[in-house]
Design a protein around this motif. Structure first.
Motif, mmCIF file in Angstrom:
data_model
loop_
_atom_site.group_PDB
_atom_site.id
_atom_site.type_symbol
_atom_site.label_atom_id
_atom_site.label_comp_id
_atom_site.label_asym_id
_atom_site.label_seq_id
_atom_site.Cartn_x
_atom_site.Cartn_y
_atom_site.Cartn_z
ATOM 1 N N VAL A 21 0.878 -1.338 0.206
ATOM 2 C CA VAL A 21 -0.012 -0.052 -0.002
ATOM 3 C C VAL A 21 0.790 1.047 0.094
ATOM 4 N N GLY A 22 2.008 1.173 -0.619
ATOM 5 C CA GLY A 22 2.869 2.383 -0.956
ATOM 6 C C GLY A 22 4.132 2.610 -0.027
ATOM 7 N N ASN A 23 4.422 1.468 0.891
ATOM 8 C CA ASN A 23 5.509 1.933 1.917
ATOM 9 C C ASN A 23 6.602 0.632 1.883
ATOM 10 N N LEU A 24 7.734 1.004 2.217
ATOM 11 C CA LEU A 24 8.576 -0.054 2.399
ATOM 12 C C LEU A 24 9.036 -0.204 3.981
ATOM 13 N N ILE A 25 8.632 -1.266 4.603
ATOM 14 C CA ILE A 25 8.765 -1.648 6.191
ATOM 15 C C ILE A 25 9.978 -2.133 6.423
ATOM 16 N N GLN A 26 10.810 -1.660 7.506
ATOM 17 C CA GLN A 26 11.858 -2.513 7.978
ATOM 18 C C GLN A 26 11.620 -3.296 9.240
ATOM 19 N N LEU A 27 12.025 -4.708 9.005
ATOM 20 C CA LEU A 27 11.872 -5.374 10.288
ATOM 21 C C LEU A 27 13.353 -5.644 10.590
ATOM 22 N N ALA A 28 13.629 -5.559 11.928
ATOM 23 C CA ALA A 28 15.029 -5.397 12.694
ATOM 24 C C ALA A 28 14.896 -6.310 13.841
ATOM 25 N N GLN A 29 16.144 -6.648 14.058
ATOM 26 C CA GLN A 29 16.395 -7.828 15.064
ATOM 27 C C GLN A 29 17.617 -7.238 15.532
ATOM 28 N N PRO A 30 17.909 -7.137 16.906
ATOM 29 C CA PRO A 30 19.317 -6.459 17.547
ATOM 30 C C PRO A 30 20.153 -7.713 17.598
#
Length: 132
Positions: free
Chosen positions: A121-130
């Motif tokens: 729907v128009g976005n890039l989303i980051q998934l982050a793991q420390p």
């Protein structure tokens, strides 16, 4: 003490975004109000009582300010928001199996392992793991 209660992300279509963020990413609906005239007020949050005070507002991304902003951020390859996960590689595999398109697979980025997905729907989303 000041705490974050709600943050928003502009989306191309609130109904499609709501479905993606709940059915695919696994968030739960916190608020869904029909404000009339085809306008919905929708918030989602982490499931199972995790972060009960924090909500993500799925905001309509049309208009003279929101649409150019959202498109510019997307075209620059910048995530609109970052979500933390315990195991980014496991989430990457789970979401790929559901057909989610990733801009990049999990990779080390300083103190985190991160992957970037397209939310449809128009976005890039980051998934982050420390990292440890």
């Amino acid at each position: 003490m000041i705490k974050v209660a709600m943050t928003g992300v502009y989306v191309e279509d609130v109904v499609r975004a709501h479905a993606f963020y709940t059915d695919v990413l696994g968030f739960e609906t916190r608020t869904r109000l029909d404000l009339g005239g085809g306008v919905l007020f929708v918030t989602v949050g982490a499931p199972g009582g995790a972060q009960p005070d924090l909500q993500l507002l799925l905001e309509p991304g049309q208009g003279p300010i929101a649409e150019p902003y959202r498109k510019a951020v997307y075209e620059a390859g910048l995530p609109a928001i970052v979500f933390s996960v315990e195991d980014v590689r496991a989430e990457y595999d789970r979401l790929r199996a559901l057909g989610v398109r990733f801009a990049h697979e999990p990779q080390e980025q300083g103190p985190v392992i991160a992957a970037v997905l397209d939310d449809t729907v128009g976005n890039l989303i980051q998934l982050a793991q420390p990292k440890d």
